[in-house]
Scaffold this motif. Sequence first.
Motif, short mmCIF file in Angstrom:
data_model
loop_
_atom_site.label_atom_id
_atom_site.label_comp_id
_atom_site.label_asym_id
_atom_site.label_seq_id
_atom_site.Cartn_x
_atom_site.Cartn_y
_atom_site.Cartn_z
N LEU A 61 17.11 -9.42 -0.66
CA LEU A 61 15.85 -10.00 -1.10
C LEU A 61 15.31 -9.30 -2.36
O LEU A 61 15.64 -8.13 -2.60
CB LEU A 61 14.82 -9.90 0.04
N PRO A 62 14.49 -9.96 -3.15
CA PRO A 62 13.97 -9.35 -4.38
C PRO A 62 12.98 -8.22 -4.11
O PRO A 62 12.36 -8.16 -3.04
CB PRO A 62 13.24 -10.51 -5.08
N VAL A 63 12.86 -7.35 -5.10
CA VAL A 63 11.98 -6.18 -5.01
C VAL A 63 11.11 -6.13 -6.26
O VAL A 63 11.65 -6.12 -7.38
CB VAL A 63 12.81 -4.87 -4.94
N ILE A 64 9.80 -6.08 -6.08
CA ILE A 64 8.93 -5.89 -7.24
C ILE A 64 8.10 -4.62 -7.04
O ILE A 64 8.12 -4.02 -5.96
CB ILE A 64 8.02 -7.11 -7.51
N VAL A 65 7.39 -4.23 -8.08
CA VAL A 65 6.62 -2.98 -8.03
C VAL A 65 5.22 -3.23 -8.58
O VAL A 65 5.05 -3.98 -9.54
CB VAL A 65 7.35 -1.88 -8.85
N ASP A 66 4.25 -2.61 -7.96
CA ASP A 66 2.85 -2.70 -8.41
C ASP A 66 2.44 -1.35 -9.01
O ASP A 66 1.97 -0.46 -8.29
CB ASP A 66 1.98 -3.05 -7.21
N PRO A 67 2.62 -1.16 -10.30
CA PRO A 67 2.31 0.15 -10.89
C PRO A 67 0.81 0.40 -10.98
O PRO A 67 0.39 1.55 -11.10
CB PRO A 67 2.93 0.06 -12.29
N SER A 68 0.00 -0.65 -10.92
CA SER A 68 -1.45 -0.48 -11.05
C SER A 68 -2.02 0.22 -9.82
O SER A 68 -2.76 1.19 -9.93
CB SER A 68 -2.12 -1.85 -11.22
N HIS A 69 -1.67 -0.29 -8.62
CA HIS A 69 -2.17 0.35 -7.41
C HIS A 69 -1.49 1.70 -7.18
O HIS A 69 -2.10 2.60 -6.60
CB HIS A 69 -1.96 -0.54 -6.20
N ALA A 70 -0.23 1.82 -7.58
CA ALA A 70 0.48 3.08 -7.33
C ALA A 70 -0.22 4.24 -8.02
O ALA A 70 -0.69 5.17 -7.36
CB ALA A 70 1.93 2.96 -7.81
N GLY A 71 -0.30 4.17 -9.34
CA GLY A 71 -0.89 5.29 -10.09
C GLY A 71 -2.41 5.33 -10.02
O GLY A 71 -3.01 6.39 -10.03
N GLY A 72 -3.01 4.13 -9.96
CA GLY A 72 -4.47 4.08 -9.86
C GLY A 72 -5.20 4.29 -11.18
O GLY A 72 -6.43 4.37 -11.20
N LYS A 73 -4.46 4.38 -12.27
CA LYS A 73 -5.07 4.58 -13.59
C LYS A 73 -4.36 3.67 -14.59
O LYS A 73 -3.12 3.66 -14.65
CB LYS A 73 -4.86 6.03 -14.08
N ALA A 74 -5.14 2.99 -15.39
CA ALA A 74 -4.56 2.07 -16.37
C ALA A 74 -3.58 2.76 -17.32
O ALA A 74 -2.54 2.21 -17.67
CB ALA A 74 -5.68 1.40 -17.17
#
Lengths: 338, 338, 338, 338
Positions: free
Chosen positions: D265-278
């Motif tokens: 299955l595909p895998v995506i990443v949410d860098p916004s919530h991960a780091g928490g800083k723009a």
Amino acid sequence: MIIVMARGASDADIAAVVEKIRVAGLTEHVSSGTERTIIGAVGDERVLTADMFEPMSGVERAMRVVKEYRIVSREVHPDNTVVSVRGVPIGGKTIQVIAGPSSVETPEQMAASTRSVSAAGCRLLRGGAFKPRSSPYSFQGLGVEGLEYLQQAARAAGLPVVTELTDVRLLDTFLEYDVDVIQIGARNMQNSDLLKEVGRVNKPVILTRGLSATVNEWLMAAEYIAAGGNHNIVFCERGVRGFETAYRNMLDVTAIPILKRETHLPVIVDPSHAGGKAWLVPALAKAAIAAGADGLLIDVHPNPSEAWCDADQALTPSELATLMRELAPLAEALGRTL
Amino acid sequence: MIIVMARGASDADIAAVVEKIRVAGLTEHVSSGTERTIIGAVGDERVLTADMFEPMSGVERAMRVVKEYRIVSREVHPDNTVVSVRGVPIGGKTIQVIAGPSSVETPEQMAASTRSVSAAGCRLLRGGAFKPRSSPYSFQGLGVEGLEYLQQAARAAGLPVVTELTDVRLLDTFLEYDVDVIQIGARNMQNSDLLKEVGRVNKPVILTRGLSATVNEWLMAAEYIAAGGNHNIVFCERGVRGFETAYRNMLDVTAIPILKRETHLPVIVDPSHAGGKAWLVPALAKAAIAAGADGLLIDVHPNPSEAWCDADQALTPSELATLMRELAPLAEALGRTL
Amino acid sequence: MIIVMARGASDADIAAVVEKIRVAGLTEHVSSGTERTIIGAVGDERVLTADMFEPMSGVERAMRVVKEYRIVSREVHPDNTVVSVRGVPIGGKTIQVIAGPSSVETPEQMAASTRSVSAAGCRLLRGGAFKPRSSPYSFQGLGVEGLEYLQQAARAAGLPVVTELTDVRLLDTFLEYDVDVIQIGARNMQNSDLLKEVGRVNKPVILTRGLSATVNEWLMAAEYIAAGGNHNIVFCERGVRGFETAYRNMLDVTAIPILKRETHLPVIVDPSHAGGKAWLVPALAKAAIAAGADGLLIDVHPNPSEAWCDADQALTPSELATLMRELAPLAEALGRTL
Amino acid sequence: MIIVMARGASDADIAAVVEKIRVAGLTEHVSSGTERTIIGAVGDERVLTADMFEPMSGVERAMRVVKEYRIVSREVHPDNTVVSVRGVPIGGKTIQVIAGPSSVETPEQMAASTRSVSAAGCRLLRGGAFKPRSSPYSFQGLGVEGLEYLQQAARAAGLPVVTELTDVRLLDTFLEYDVDVIQIGARNMQNSDLLKEVGRVNKPVILTRGLSATVNEWLMAAEYIAAGGNHNIVFCERGVRGFETAYRNMLDVTAIPILKRETHLPVIVDPSHAGGKAWLVPALAKAAIAAGADGLLIDVHPNPSEAWCDADQALTPSELATLMRELAPLAEALGRTL
């Protein structure tokens, strides 16, 4: 330093805090809110610590405002530092891949390893002569004999060498063997006696992050080295301890941009020790470079399944060559070179 | 060692694993299931490691069956070991509370500390002369002068002393000053050179758990000491690094019964460093004892808010006395004495 | 809220922060230090969040001073709350041990379990009818039939029951079956829709800590329930996720005194789920009580190795009876009763 | 299943284990070593669990050999699955960037957000109508009104929408509003009732990793959805909880290659919530793509510092456009397209 007083702190409590600030040579700035009084200590905060205030009556919390690190801080040194290892720059536009076997085994193994490192286009050789192991019954490295084999192979190929120093008593030996870069391993990141000693020599140091060190503690460990006069420090991220059991350690890719913001010093990544499996190395190496790392530290062995330690994580010479070929366009896409 | 072959492993893959087992002097036991083949290596498993097999073609996983530690293992030494410190037993029916200031400051501070430790009924004195700190700009301990003040106070009161060794080059000095118990701190739990050296002397060692050490790694660190001939080892739990920010470290109370099952050696707990706040010490101290700990290591200072380090976590003399009074009935309820 | 401006923040940056504070109805307090300006927002801080300020130009950090939880906070309700479950008090001088099988299986198993719980002197019965499992192929609980068997056994013995609610659509069924205490499991601690619903009913709620929830997040989850009007909340610590693999989860014993300081609500501990092994339960149960817990939640099964789930962690009836006998003098030594 | 017997296990202990294996319909394979007996259970291991054996007399440990997940496993489905969202493929050669505001605020904000998402070249729009927040006093999302604004903006721009479902009772509303992709948030990854329900509908699901979920638990959560018949699942990594406080969560980049190996299955990443800083988003986004992710989930807001939630992590429209321009050559260097 900001000191938050508890609800109901008395005037005497506040006066005692103010007095302590003044004794330390700073000035207080008292701000009385509806619920709490907040006291700022204005001046050189570095002489203060939170625990000078937190045990005092009526104090709820004390918070540092200024970072504790100075020499390694980008605030005091805005430009990137490039650490030069016998002419090979770490921290500039070029990404450096340091490769070699986890442990030095024989002259033949070192010769073969070095050939594969050179052939793949890497400019620095690594190899471990003193191996910190979890078990006293595991192979502990060849010791001084290992330094010998390492330098023989490296000098023949014209590559500078990186090798780990675990014992402060061996520093002179490292200098005698003219080791080019001293690596401080994860287990010794907070071995402050060792840090102080390498701070006194004129050799580049790769400072590996401890398994559960915060970025702040890591920067402070570098500050130990820098405070001794040696500013040629390279940070090496190699994964931190987490709850996941699907791989060895968790590569903290976020630490790369954080370090790049906090310090002017170069940052490299060791994807071999982080993941602990050779098949993970390419993905982690690429992620590290994409996140802004200045280089990599990679395990390679002529015959991984016969390696004396860390067999699971070593690339074969051909896997290293493939990885280097794949990293080149990636570096270019990021405005760098390999 | 159990080697699980991947689905679709070939006969040649299986043969190669079998060959490697035989070369190591063990015997294979091949079990072919519907989906996978599983190979057991029968014999002295200690010469094998998982990474001898995991990089091999067709191997999915290799798992150790027997534990790696031997001397410290309860399997080979079923009875509890009692470590005697100049006649004071650690690990028997009596719970020992080792108390004193985090750092030795002055002869007066040591005298006052020692009086409060004695008065509270504790039988061992601690005090730090060499302080491993996060910042190079923090107070690093009085050094040898600190050993002097510590022993002066201790000998006057007839108490044996516990103090931390951070640098292998200082071991002789510790022996000269006749330190009774050498503590290895959390930052040095995997400093194998230091462990090997204290393994060669005839002094009890308190081995503090590293901040992110697993129980297995901790036992292996003790095995380093034991392998050198020194079996007088006491484990000291002081909290591990976790995600919680409401206190300093997370006291791993579960490690106490786990250690008690795995090793015959005594286990103590340092509630002061674990929680990092004096007000947490009583609750954590009681939890440690209730979980089966053989003793405690507690920070006390005549005037905590003036302490040169760790001010936040030190009990006052009167708080220590109160805690000792509260621990006595608890010890009794658990079938022990204080 | 304290807003720390970056070095070199401009007057316009400072003015923008001040403006935002005023718009929110608070007053600013500006303190200009040698290196940085610090701005305090004086007034009702609860309308502010750090991320209202941190993205602004020239802002380095914003820090909350006042806690976000209100109703559950000890600051606004200094006395301990005792939650009464059909006359059985949780949170008073008496320590309550809630025991029963992890999952309801048959009327016979429930009858035998209930007998053992009563015989051991426990006053509350637990049993799971809806089981949140890691695998969709594992037994998911008997469902409503399980509630039936649970209440049958409990009413016959005169014991109030505790059982877990996993699905907001089942709340009415729980009310119909007159479940005495609704447990919110670790996986649902931040299921805010579920929290809001149980906040509207008049039933005591046991709020289990999420596997990686901070104490602050846990208190905020309780605040969700309390904000709906239901203040009968009991916190249940059951271990958090850590790096250790020698046991299932790490019992966070330090959270007990922290909660006792932060909230007026009772705190219990589930040593069965924390350690995951029956043999660990006694040590962890004692540690929990010694650290100040108001009660325990313990798995017991007439025949653990035949249990349909969590077989590894259930005590036998005789082990439960032994544990209760051992806890009694411990409770007494702590000034409590069992 | 491999069952390792303890040293000194009796013949009766071994016979009992064998009997239990046979009762479950499998065959035993007994291997008696010098120190221990090891028993393999041959047959369909999925009917066995470790805790069926571990509480038995003489058993030291039981270990699963075969993975518990089936439908989501690459072992049973070797080719990559491409999830199609109204014609937009996730999991193929093209990397998809899903962008939009963390929370839907007003029609104007949604119109502006959607314009910037389209203009940057993204093909999927995200926006939160139901916001799971840590505090009950924080903005909880516009609810159904938010779905309305989201779809209005999305339909006008011809973009499919992704939005989070937190409450099982709202599934029908999501279907009525024809939400294109249902996101399950981190807090609900183990909300099995919710997983079962979305398993019954014919809509792609983005399954966000829980903050402390292991990769195995995450795969099992997906298996809950798949077992209901819905195989259109996309994994979304958004950082896990760790000890580091320099950023919000630790992006687990290693999980990407691990998932790619374990599941089709595909895998995506949410860098916004991960780091928490723009400011961290670009580095983390690049690292994710370089490690093999099939897409990204990114917060963008027309005016981040005025955002109603997660203001700290949202990119401005121009930052999003820049990031997309930087990702294009990176994707190409990796043999993919953007």
